[in-house]
Motif scaffolding. Structure first.
Motif, mmCIF file in Angstrom:
data_model
loop_
_atom_site.group_PDB
_atom_site.id
_atom_site.type_symbol
_atom_site.label_atom_id
_atom_site.label_comp_id
_atom_site.label_asym_id
_atom_site.label_seq_id
_atom_site.Cartn_x
_atom_site.Cartn_y
_atom_site.Cartn_z
ATOM 1 N N ILE A 126 0.863 -1.187 0.000
ATOM 2 C CA ILE A 126 0.000 0.000 0.000
ATOM 3 C C ILE A 126 0.895 1.232 0.000
ATOM 4 O O ILE A 126 1.838 1.332 0.776
ATOM 5 N N VAL A 127 0.595 2.173 -0.886
ATOM 6 C CA VAL A 127 1.369 3.409 -0.982
ATOM 7 C C VAL A 127 0.487 4.582 -0.549
ATOM 8 O O VAL A 127 -0.626 4.739 -1.050
ATOM 9 N N LEU A 128 0.997 5.368 0.376
ATOM 10 C CA LEU A 128 0.302 6.585 0.814
ATOM 11 C C LEU A 128 1.019 7.784 0.204
ATOM 12 O O LEU A 128 2.223 7.969 0.407
ATOM 13 N N TYR A 132 -0.520 -0.897 -7.746
ATOM 14 C CA TYR A 132 -0.412 -0.612 -6.303
ATOM 15 C C TYR A 132 -1.758 -0.196 -5.746
ATOM 16 O O TYR A 132 -2.540 0.474 -6.425
ATOM 17 N N ARG A 133 -2.005 -0.546 -4.479
ATOM 18 C CA ARG A 133 -3.167 -0.016 -3.750
ATOM 19 C C ARG A 133 -2.752 1.311 -3.153
ATOM 20 O O ARG A 133 -1.662 1.428 -2.580
ATOM 21 N N CYS A 144 -8.346 2.382 -4.177
ATOM 22 C CA CYS A 144 -7.801 3.702 -3.879
ATOM 23 C C CYS A 144 -8.668 4.371 -2.814
ATOM 24 O O CYS A 144 -9.868 4.540 -3.004
ATOM 25 N N LEU A 145 -8.054 4.718 -1.709
ATOM 26 C CA LEU A 145 -8.772 5.358 -0.600
ATOM 27 C C LEU A 145 -8.387 6.836 -0.556
ATOM 28 O O LEU A 145 -7.197 7.165 -0.478
ATOM 29 N N ASP A 159 -8.973 -2.122 8.688
ATOM 30 C CA ASP A 159 -7.884 -3.113 8.788
ATOM 31 C C ASP A 159 -7.137 -3.346 7.474
ATOM 32 O O ASP A 159 -5.915 -3.447 7.460
ATOM 33 N N GLN A 160 -7.911 -3.402 6.375
ATOM 34 C CA GLN A 160 -7.267 -3.734 5.090
ATOM 35 C C GLN A 160 -6.344 -2.621 4.581
ATOM 36 O O GLN A 160 -5.612 -2.817 3.626
ATOM 37 N N TRP A 161 -6.386 -1.436 5.235
ATOM 38 C CA TRP A 161 -5.542 -0.319 4.799
ATOM 39 C C TRP A 161 -4.425 -0.004 5.793
ATOM 40 O O TRP A 161 -3.668 0.952 5.602
ATOM 41 N N LYS A 162 -4.315 -0.802 6.859
ATOM 42 C CA LYS A 162 -3.399 -0.417 7.943
ATOM 43 C C LYS A 162 -1.915 -0.605 7.599
ATOM 44 O O LYS A 162 -1.074 0.155 8.060
#
Ligand code: NDP
Ligand code: 8X3
Length: 259
Positions: free
Chosen positions: A11-13, A34-35, A61-62, A83-86
């Motif tokens: 996951i990339v922020l 990538y998410r 994508c959040l 949870d799925q983004w932690k």
């Protein structure tokens, strides 16, 4: 021990994804599967981008509208992630700006505060919130967007250049702090890139902003996104420490060959 295998897609922020380099990076990484968690203050633009990336690239994508200067809002947003983004594997500290182009004696205190709070404290706040998870997992990568302005100081740019010099120091400091945990830290430092940067610096004066890029070919935000993609796809044992990318026509912060 670090692996010589290429990293799996985590996951990339990305901070500051509503425009310019952040937006281009989101596009580049979404295309590669990538998410993404994308942030910025302009909620409508941010949500539109998230919808576009999800429908075009079939990736998750959040969108989290937040101001990187607001530490409480950042904590609320990132400590409460589903949870799925932690498990954020990569943090791109991109959000930043120049406000004004003035001598110190004529500069505006509000402009200074905005630059210092966004470009320095924003990176610190984000890293303080996200790095502990990486340290715990003994895996992660932080990319700080620096600038040629972090390697040189140019007239009327003292405060912006000071913030980008600070990004250099923070990158080196984080590298020292995180090295025992296998967490990578890199800086990506561009010269002139045509984005909303100059429009923001000159507070909406489009004519003045356009002049910055007149007579030469500046970098595109996609050029920087490609470099970020390269930096994050190196094998586990490789940490690209610092990359300086300039337009071919730009030899230093102040030397630009214009036709
Ligand atoms: P843009 O103005 O196009 O993009 C800046 C991004 O930062 C926007 O998405 C903006 O989103 C976000 N941002 C600004 N302030 C805040 C804040 N307080 N909280 C959250 N997000 C914020 O400029 P660039 O893409 O060019 O700039 C990106 C980075 O690259 C910056 O750090 C800049 O200093 C650096 N850089 C730029 C260069 C250039 O020539 N363009 C050269 C070298 C470095 P929103 O307004 O929605 O909050
Ligand atoms: C942006 C590049 O030279 O305008 O960081 O400061 S410059």
């Amino acid at each position: 021990m670090q692996s010589k295998v290429k990293p799996s897609k985590s996951i990339v922020l990305i901070t500051g994804a509503t425009s310019g380099i952040g937006r281009a990076t989101a596009m580049r990484l979404a295309k590669d599967g990538y998410r993404l968690i994308i942030t910025g203050r302009r909620t409508v633009i941010l949500k539109k981008l998230a919808d576009y990336l999800e429908s075009k690239y079939k990736t998750d994508c959040l969108a989290i509208p937040v101001d990187v200067r607001d530490y409480s809002a950042l904590k609320n947003a990132f400590f409460e992630l589903p949870d799925q983004w932690k498990s954020i594997g990569i943090l791109v500290n991109n959000a930043g700006l120049a406000a004004g182009l003035d001598t110190v004696q004529e500069g505006s205190v509000d402009d200074w505060n905005q630059m210092i709070d966004t470009n320095i404290k924003g990176i610190l706040y984000m890293t303080k919130i996200i790095a502990p998870g990486m340290i715990e997992r003994k895996k992660g990568h932080i990319i700080n967007i620096g600038s040629i302005a972090g390697k040189e100081v140019y007239p009327k740019g003292a405060v912006y250049c000071a913030t980008k010099n600070a990004v250099e120091a923070l990158t080196l400091g984080m590298r020292q702090d995180f090295v025992p945990y296998g967490v990578k830290v890199s800086s990506v430092c561009p010269g002139a890139v045509e984005t909303e940067f100059s429009l923001v610096r000159f507070k909406g004066d489009q004519e003045r902003a356009d002049k910055v890029y007149n007579g030469f070919v500046p970098l595109d935000p996609e050029d920087i996104a490609d470099v970020i993609h390269f930096v994050i796809t190196r094998p586990g044992h490789v940490n690209i420490q610092d990359v300086l990318i300039m337009p071919t026509a730009q030899a230093s912060a102040t030397i630009i060959h214009r036709q």
